[in-house]
Every structure is written in structure tokens, then in C-alpha cells.
Design a protein around this motif. Structure first.
Motif, mmCIF file in Angstrom:
data_model
loop_
_atom_site.group_PDB
_atom_site.id
_atom_site.type_symbol
_atom_site.label_atom_id
_atom_site.label_comp_id
_atom_site.label_asym_id
_atom_site.label_seq_id
_atom_site.Cartn_x
_atom_site.Cartn_y
_atom_site.Cartn_z
ATOM 1 N N HIS A 86 -3.352 16.039 10.337
ATOM 2 C CA HIS A 86 -3.601 17.456 10.633
ATOM 3 C C HIS A 86 -3.876 18.314 9.397
ATOM 4 C CE1 HIS A 86 0.869 16.995 10.981
ATOM 5 N NE2 HIS A 86 0.861 18.028 10.183
ATOM 6 N N GLY A 87 -4.684 17.774 8.504
ATOM 7 C CA GLY A 87 -5.244 18.626 7.457
ATOM 8 C C GLY A 87 -4.332 18.985 6.310
ATOM 9 N N GLN A 88 -3.293 18.210 6.076
ATOM 10 C CA GLN A 88 -2.373 18.608 5.007
ATOM 11 C C GLN A 88 -2.400 17.708 3.788
ATOM 12 O OE1 GLN A 88 1.477 19.002 6.875
ATOM 13 N NE2 GLN A 88 1.028 21.104 7.468
ATOM 14 N N CYS A 89 -2.918 16.480 3.904
ATOM 15 C CA CYS A 89 -2.735 15.547 2.783
ATOM 16 C C CYS A 89 -4.023 15.162 2.071
ATOM 17 C CB CYS A 89 -2.035 14.283 3.278
ATOM 18 S SG CYS A 89 -3.065 13.230 4.328
ATOM 19 N N GLY A 90 -5.165 15.247 2.735
ATOM 20 C CA GLY A 90 -6.435 14.897 2.094
ATOM 21 C C GLY A 90 -6.752 13.408 2.075
ATOM 22 N N ALA A 91 -5.865 12.570 2.634
ATOM 23 C CA ALA A 91 -6.118 11.120 2.605
ATOM 24 C C ALA A 91 -7.390 10.751 3.368
ATOM 25 C CB ALA A 91 -4.926 10.376 3.190
ATOM 26 N N CYS A 92 -7.792 11.595 4.291
ATOM 27 C CA CYS A 92 -8.944 11.298 5.160
ATOM 28 C C CYS A 92 -10.247 11.904 4.641
ATOM 29 C CB CYS A 92 -8.661 11.858 6.549
ATOM 30 S SG CYS A 92 -8.535 13.660 6.497
ATOM 31 N N ASP A 180 -8.886 21.465 -17.066
ATOM 32 C CA ASP A 180 -7.893 20.784 -16.227
ATOM 33 C C ASP A 180 -7.438 21.705 -15.094
ATOM 34 O OD1 ASP A 180 -8.154 18.658 -17.890
ATOM 35 O OD2 ASP A 180 -6.076 18.634 -18.605
ATOM 36 N N ALA A 181 -7.287 23.004 -15.408
ATOM 37 C CA ALA A 181 -6.851 23.959 -14.377
ATOM 38 C C ALA A 181 -7.861 24.013 -13.234
ATOM 39 C CB ALA A 181 -6.674 25.345 -14.987
ATOM 40 N N GLU A 182 -9.132 23.992 -13.606
ATOM 41 C CA GLU A 182 -10.203 24.020 -12.594
ATOM 42 C C GLU A 182 -10.148 22.762 -11.722
ATOM 43 O OE1 GLU A 182 -12.851 25.828 -10.642
ATOM 44 O OE2 GLU A 182 -12.894 26.692 -12.648
ATOM 45 N N LEU A 183 -9.977 21.621 -12.368
ATOM 46 C CA LEU A 183 -9.936 20.364 -11.608
ATOM 47 C C LEU A 183 -8.685 20.294 -10.730
ATOM 48 C CD1 LEU A 183 -11.167 17.768 -14.285
ATOM 49 C CD2 LEU A 183 -12.502 18.927 -12.509
ATOM 50 N N ARG A 184 -7.562 20.723 -11.265
ATOM 51 C CA ARG A 184 -6.308 20.680 -10.481
ATOM 52 C C ARG A 184 -6.406 21.567 -9.255
ATOM 53 N NH1 ARG A 184 -2.448 18.022 -13.369
ATOM 54 N NH2 ARG A 184 -2.612 18.186 -15.620
ATOM 55 N N GLU A 185 -6.946 22.766 -9.438
ATOM 56 C CA GLU A 185 -7.076 23.691 -8.306
ATOM 57 C C GLU A 185 -7.967 23.074 -7.218
ATOM 58 O OE1 GLU A 185 -5.996 26.405 -7.080
ATOM 59 O OE2 GLU A 185 -7.591 26.777 -5.604
ATOM 60 N N ARG A 186 -9.072 22.503 -7.637
ATOM 61 C CA ARG A 186 -10.016 21.954 -6.658
ATOM 62 C C ARG A 186 -9.478 20.702 -5.981
ATOM 63 N NH1 ARG A 186 -15.519 24.008 -7.483
ATOM 64 N NH2 ARG A 186 -15.463 25.458 -9.225
ATOM 65 N N MET A 187 -8.608 19.995 -6.659
ATOM 66 C CA MET A 187 -8.038 18.766 -6.081
ATOM 67 C C MET A 187 -6.716 19.033 -5.359
ATOM 68 S SD MET A 187 -10.113 16.234 -6.630
ATOM 69 C CE MET A 187 -9.138 14.741 -6.454
ATOM 70 N N SER A 188 -6.346 20.290 -5.219
ATOM 71 C CA SER A 188 -5.009 20.604 -4.695
ATOM 72 C C SER A 188 -4.849 20.232 -3.215
ATOM 73 C CB SER A 188 -4.688 22.083 -4.901
ATOM 74 O OG SER A 188 -5.644 22.883 -4.233
ATOM 75 N N GLY A 189 -5.940 19.966 -2.530
ATOM 76 C CA GLY A 189 -5.834 19.551 -1.125
ATOM 77 C C GLY A 189 -5.602 18.060 -0.965
ATOM 78 N N ASN A 190 -5.573 17.338 -2.073
ATOM 79 C CA ASN A 190 -5.352 15.887 -2.022
ATOM 80 C C ASN A 190 -3.978 15.580 -2.615
ATOM 81 O OD1 ASN A 190 -8.492 16.207 -2.156
ATOM 82 N ND2 ASN A 190 -8.101 14.174 -1.324
ATOM 83 N N ILE A 191 -3.062 15.220 -1.731
ATOM 84 C CA ILE A 191 -1.672 14.985 -2.144
ATOM 85 C C ILE A 191 -1.493 13.515 -2.539
ATOM 86 C CG2 ILE A 191 0.757 15.162 -1.409
ATOM 87 C CD1 ILE A 191 -0.820 17.831 -1.430
ATOM 88 N N CYS A 192 -0.741 13.299 -3.605
ATOM 89 C CA CYS A 192 -0.407 11.932 -4.027
ATOM 90 C C CYS A 192 1.107 11.821 -4.132
ATOM 91 C CB CYS A 192 -1.061 11.616 -5.379
ATOM 92 S SG CYS A 192 -0.602 9.985 -6.010
#
Ligand code: FES
Ligand code: FES
Length: 214
Positions: A86-92, A180-192
Motif C-alpha cells: 500500500h505505497g509505503q515501502c517502494g519495494a514494488c 547527497d541531500a538531493e539524492l536522499r530526498e528523492r530516494m526517501s520513498g524507498n525503505i531499506c
């Protein structure tokens, strides 16, 4: 009060008389049978055409099928992972028409005619995509469950930056700096859950800068 004035009692009396005089319509014995088709079990299937990793596919799907389930269950492309559904982890995460999306949050029928790229379409074991190579070089994963989504997202993020699309972290909307801040913000929808974040950012920096990674 004159007789032609309406009184509440008179109005109620009139309504009651009207109700008593109105015949109740019962179905006649000779009534024509209903022409309504009998209810079918389940939803009717919908045809969906997609181009997945360069290959045209034709599916007949329950219209409630998510794009994620169409990829995994119908096309057996199990590289794309179901984490939360349901749109929370980004694995999909997959790339549709050049943009990354959460495939669990969208119906396959909404993408009729679209081009879809999954992790299987980015590279092969013999010819890895530069982002796949960089993830290996920088240990951008541990268990690997989030990795297909991370890599699809990372590839699309670099395209977004190259196209000048700003994020919440962009200081200058006219010139997107690679930070790095730009990349982190943009990748924030992908949880690890394994917290490989610094390694993922290192891999993305390498690819963005055109570093040759082994
Ligand atoms: Fe889609 Fe988690 S499975 S966002
Ligand atoms: Fe395990 Fe990311 S590598 S969740």
C-alpha cells in the motif's frame, strides 16, 4: 377562516383518502419475463496490453488487478517485490513510460498500452546496468528485498535530475545540483530495513558522475 383555506386537518384527510383510493399494482400472471441478464459471478475480465521490458504482452485481467500483481502473478516477473502493498515501502517500484511508480498503488488496466521496465529489463546477469554494477561495488544491499525497487528508483532519479525536475531539497529550482541531500530526498520513498542507505547513495553518485565501476 374561510372554507377555501387549507387546514392541516383537511390536508391529512385528503391524503388518506387518496392513499385508500390508489390501487396497489401487483405483478400480473401473464407479465413478460425480465430482460435483465442474470448476474455473473465475479468481475468481467478486461483486456490489457503492455510492453514489458521491450516485449508486448496481452493479458485478460480482473480490472481490480494491481500492476504489481499483473507483473508478478500473471507475467511471473518476480524481481519486483511486494513489501507493504500500500505505497509505503517502494519495494514494488517500476518505471512506466519513463517515470518511476509504486506498482502496488496502480491498476494494470490504467496502463493499457504503456511501456513498463522492471528490474529484469534493466540489465542481464551478463550485461548489468551500470546502476546494478554500482550497487554490487558499493554493497548497496544486504538481504536484497528492497534492491530491485531501489535500483529502478535510482535509475529514474538520475533521469529526473538530468531533466531538471526539482525536489523538496533543491535549493535552486533552475539548476539542480547533484548532492547527497538531493539524492536522499528523492530516494526517501524507498525503505531499506537493512539500512544500506549510505552505500546506495555512494552507488548513485558513481553512476551520476559516470565513474567506471567494476
Ligand atoms: Fe508497493 Fe510497498 S509494495 S510501496
Ligand atoms: Fe534488506 Fe534493503 S537490503 S531491506
Amino acid at each position: 377562516m374561510t372554507s377555501d383555506h387549507l387546514t392541516r386537518r383537511g390536508l391529512l384527510r385528503g391524503s388518506a383518502a387518496l392513499a385508500a383510493a390508489t390501487p396497489v399494482l401487483a405483478p400480473s400472471a401473464g407479465a413478460a419475463p425480465s430482460t435483465r441478464p442474470p448476474a455473473k459471478e465475479g468481475a468481467p475480465m478486461s483486456p490489457v496490453e503492455l510492453t514489458v521490458n521491450g516485449r508486448e504482452v496481452h493479458l485478460q485481467l480482473d480490472p481490480r488487478t494491481s500492476l504489481l500483481d499483473a507483473l508478478r502473478e500473471h507475467l511471473h516477473l518476480t524481481g519486483t517485490k511486494k513489501g507493504c502493498d500500500h505505497g509505503q515501502c517502494g519495494a514494488c517500484t517500476v518505471i512506466v513510460e519513463g517515470r518511476r511508480i509504486n506498482s502496488c498503488l496502480t491498476l494494470a488496466v490504467m496502463h493499457d498500452g504503456d511501456r513498463v521496465t522492471t528490474i529484469e529489463g534493466l540489465g542481464t546477469a551478463e550485461a548489468l546496468h551500470p546502476m546494478q554494477r554500482a550497487f554490487i561495488t558499493h554493497d548497496g544491499y544486504q538481504c536484497g528485498y528492497c534492491t530491485p525497487g531501489q535500483i529502478c528508483s535510482a535509475v529514474a532519479v538520475l533521469d529526473e535530475i538530468a531533466a531538471g525536475i526539482p525536489s523538496h531539497a533543491s535549493a535552486d529550482l533552475n539548476k539542480i545540483a547533484l548532492s547527497d541531500a538531493e539524492l536522499r530526498e528523492r530516494m526517501s520513498g524507498n525503505i531499506c530495513r537493512c539500512a544500506a542507505y549510505p552505500n546506495i547513495i555512494a552507488a548513485m553518485n558513481d553512476v551520476a558522475k559516470g565513474e567506471k565501476v567494476a
